[in-house]
Design a protein around this motif. Structure first.
Motif, PDB file in Angstrom:
ATOM      1  N   GLN A 131       0.824  -1.204   0.000  1.00  0.00           N
ATOM      2  CA  GLN A 131       0.000   0.000   0.000  1.00  0.00           C
ATOM      3  C   GLN A 131       0.864   1.262   0.000  1.00  0.00           C
ATOM      4  O   GLN A 131       0.565   2.225  -0.711  1.00  0.00           O
ATOM      5  CB  GLN A 131      -0.933  -0.003   1.217  1.00  0.00           C
ATOM      6  CG  GLN A 131      -2.018  -1.050   1.104  1.00  0.00           C
ATOM      7  CD  GLN A 131      -2.779  -1.256   2.405  1.00  0.00           C
ATOM      8  OE1 GLN A 131      -2.257  -1.066   3.492  1.00  0.00           O
ATOM      9  NE2 GLN A 131      -4.034  -1.667   2.274  1.00  0.00           N
ATOM     10  N   GLU A 132       1.937   1.262   0.762  1.00  0.00           N
ATOM     11  CA  GLU A 132       2.818   2.432   0.809  1.00  0.00           C
ATOM     12  C   GLU A 132       3.532   2.628  -0.527  1.00  0.00           C
ATOM     13  O   GLU A 132       3.734   3.762  -0.961  1.00  0.00           O
ATOM     14  CB  GLU A 132       3.838   2.310   1.947  1.00  0.00           C
ATOM     15  CG  GLU A 132       4.799   3.477   2.046  1.00  0.00           C
ATOM     16  CD  GLU A 132       4.169   4.876   2.031  1.00  0.00           C
ATOM     17  OE1 GLU A 132       4.788   5.792   1.429  1.00  0.00           O
ATOM     18  OE2 GLU A 132       3.077   5.077   2.595  1.00  0.00           O
ATOM     19  N   SER A 133       3.884   1.542  -1.208  1.00  0.00           N
ATOM     20  CA  SER A 133       4.502   1.654  -2.539  1.00  0.00           C
ATOM     21  C   SER A 133       3.558   2.348  -3.503  1.00  0.00           C
ATOM     22  O   SER A 133       3.970   3.243  -4.252  1.00  0.00           O
ATOM     23  CB  SER A 133       4.860   0.263  -3.084  1.00  0.00           C
ATOM     24  OG  SER A 133       5.825  -0.357  -2.280  1.00  0.00           O
ATOM     25  N   LEU A 134       2.301   1.943  -3.481  1.00  0.00           N
ATOM     26  CA  LEU A 134       1.302   2.573  -4.345  1.00  0.00           C
ATOM     27  C   LEU A 134       1.138   4.051  -3.990  1.00  0.00           C
ATOM     28  O   LEU A 134       1.130   4.919  -4.879  1.00  0.00           O
ATOM     29  CB  LEU A 134      -0.037   1.848  -4.234  1.00  0.00           C
ATOM     30  CG  LEU A 134      -1.207   2.456  -5.014  1.00  0.00           C
ATOM     31  CD1 LEU A 134      -0.906   2.548  -6.510  1.00  0.00           C
ATOM     32  CD2 LEU A 134      -2.476   1.661  -4.748  1.00  0.00           C
ATOM     33  N   ALA A 135       1.058   4.353  -2.717  1.00  0.00           N
ATOM     34  CA  ALA A 135       0.900   5.746  -2.280  1.00  0.00           C
ATOM     35  C   ALA A 135       2.107   6.585  -2.708  1.00  0.00           C
ATOM     36  O   ALA A 135       1.947   7.721  -3.152  1.00  0.00           O
ATOM     37  CB  ALA A 135       0.703   5.805  -0.766  1.00  0.00           C
ATOM     38  N   ALA A 136       3.309   6.024  -2.578  1.00  0.00           N
ATOM     39  CA  ALA A 136       4.518   6.762  -2.968  1.00  0.00           C
ATOM     40  C   ALA A 136       4.519   7.044  -4.468  1.00  0.00           C
ATOM     41  O   ALA A 136       4.890   8.141  -4.909  1.00  0.00           O
ATOM     42  CB  ALA A 136       5.763   5.982  -2.561  1.00  0.00           C
ATOM     43  N   LEU A 137       4.099   6.080  -5.273  1.00  0.00           N
ATOM     44  CA  LEU A 137       4.039   6.288  -6.721  1.00  0.00           C
ATOM     45  C   LEU A 137       3.018   7.376  -7.066  1.00  0.00           C
ATOM     46  O   LEU A 137       3.262   8.220  -7.933  1.00  0.00           O
ATOM     47  CB  LEU A 137       3.716   4.984  -7.442  1.00  0.00           C
ATOM     48  CG  LEU A 137       4.834   3.944  -7.432  1.00  0.00           C
ATOM     49  CD1 LEU A 137       4.322   2.592  -7.930  1.00  0.00           C
ATOM     50  CD2 LEU A 137       6.020   4.414  -8.251  1.00  0.00           C
ATOM     51  N   HIS A 138       1.882   7.376  -6.379  1.00  0.00           N
ATOM     52  CA  HIS A 138       0.878   8.429  -6.604  1.00  0.00           C
ATOM     53  C   HIS A 138       1.424   9.802  -6.211  1.00  0.00           C
ATOM     54  O   HIS A 138       1.217  10.783  -6.936  1.00  0.00           O
ATOM     55  CB  HIS A 138      -0.405   8.132  -5.824  1.00  0.00           C
ATOM     56  CG  HIS A 138      -1.290   7.118  -6.458  1.00  0.00           C
ATOM     57  ND1 HIS A 138      -1.881   7.284  -7.694  1.00  0.00           N
ATOM     58  CD2 HIS A 138      -1.685   5.895  -6.033  1.00  0.00           C
ATOM     59  CE1 HIS A 138      -2.592   6.223  -7.994  1.00  0.00           C
ATOM     60  NE2 HIS A 138      -2.495   5.356  -7.007  1.00  0.00           N
ATOM     61  N   ARG A 139       2.128   9.876  -5.090  1.00  0.00           N
ATOM     62  CA  ARG A 139       2.694  11.162  -4.654  1.00  0.00           C
ATOM     63  C   ARG A 139       3.733  11.656  -5.655  1.00  0.00           C
ATOM     64  O   ARG A 139       3.765  12.846  -5.999  1.00  0.00           O
ATOM     65  CB  ARG A 139       3.334  11.027  -3.258  1.00  0.00           C
ATOM     66  CG  ARG A 139       2.324  10.946  -2.128  1.00  0.00           C
ATOM     67  CD  ARG A 139       2.972  11.114  -0.750  1.00  0.00           C
ATOM     68  NE  ARG A 139       4.118  10.266  -0.514  1.00  0.00           N
ATOM     69  CZ  ARG A 139       4.069   9.026  -0.015  1.00  0.00           C
ATOM     70  NH1 ARG A 139       2.905   8.467   0.286  1.00  0.00           N
ATOM     71  NH2 ARG A 139       5.182   8.335   0.173  1.00  0.00           N
ATOM     72  N   LEU A 140       4.586  10.768  -6.124  1.00  0.00           N
ATOM     73  CA  LEU A 140       5.617  11.128  -7.095  1.00  0.00           C
ATOM     74  C   LEU A 140       4.978  11.627  -8.393  1.00  0.00           C
ATOM     75  O   LEU A 140       5.375  12.656  -8.946  1.00  0.00           O
ATOM     76  CB  LEU A 140       6.527   9.928  -7.350  1.00  0.00           C
ATOM     77  CG  LEU A 140       7.669  10.126  -8.321  1.00  0.00           C
ATOM     78  CD1 LEU A 140       8.623  11.226  -7.840  1.00  0.00           C
ATOM     79  CD2 LEU A 140       8.437   8.822  -8.491  1.00  0.00           C
ATOM     80  N   SER A 141       3.965  10.909  -8.870  1.00  0.00           N
ATOM     81  CA  SER A 141       3.283  11.307 -10.106  1.00  0.00           C
ATOM     82  C   SER A 141       2.612  12.674  -9.946  1.00  0.00           C
ATOM     83  O   SER A 141       2.717  13.537 -10.822  1.00  0.00           O
ATOM     84  CB  SER A 141       2.252  10.238 -10.473  1.00  0.00           C
ATOM     85  OG  SER A 141       1.626  10.554 -11.681  1.00  0.00           O
TER      86      SER A 141
END
Length: 148
Positions: A131-141
């Motif tokens: 879940q944190e990996s997905l959240a980090a990718l969304h934040r980066l995007s």
């Protein structure tokens, strides 16, 4: 304790990691899509219109693809009767793309193998890290969207 990385090194490292991840995800997606008679790109475009029909430009924006690339794939999907064009009440020339029943069936064929891979990946990473990996990718995007 190690020194913090310089911003240029962080960007380069992030780009390389994302490129590698993208390559691996494309490999896995090709493998999952093949038994359903799809390619990863066909799956990507069909997946974009499962909930609602969209114009080619809208699919391109949602999927981070070029409009021309989506147009080629959309035309192929229509030719193979996996999708169809509909009139667009908001724009006379920009038709909407939607999956046909055959296209939906092909996507649903992928479901069990997709879920099995998702479960294996969640077990490997642990659900909180996944879940944190997905959240980090969304934040980066989102950050790139804001500054670019």
């Amino acid at each position: 304790m190690s020194e913090p990385m310089a911003s240029g090194d962080l960007l380069s490292g992030t780009a390389l990691a994302v490129f590698r991840l993208n390559g691996r995800l494309l490999e896995v997606s090709e493998r999952l899509a093949r038994p359903a008679g799809l390619t990863a790109a066909w799956w990507q475009v069909l997946g974009a219109v499962l909930r609602e029909p969209l114009p080619v430009a809208g699919i391109a924006r949602a999927m981070g693809m070029t409009r021309q690339g989506v147009q080629r794939i959309a035309d192929l999907l229509v030719e193979k009767e996996l999708a169809e064009y509909l009139p667009n009440p908001a724009h006379r020339r920009a038709k909407l793309l939607r999956p046909t029943p055959e296209g939906r069936a092909a996507i649903s064929e992928i479901g069990p193998a997709h879920q099995e891979l998702a479960d294996r990946l969640a077990a490997e990473l642990g659900l909180p890290a996944f879940q944190e990996s997905l959240a980090a990718l969304h934040r980066l995007s989102a950050a790139l969207d804001r500054i670019d």
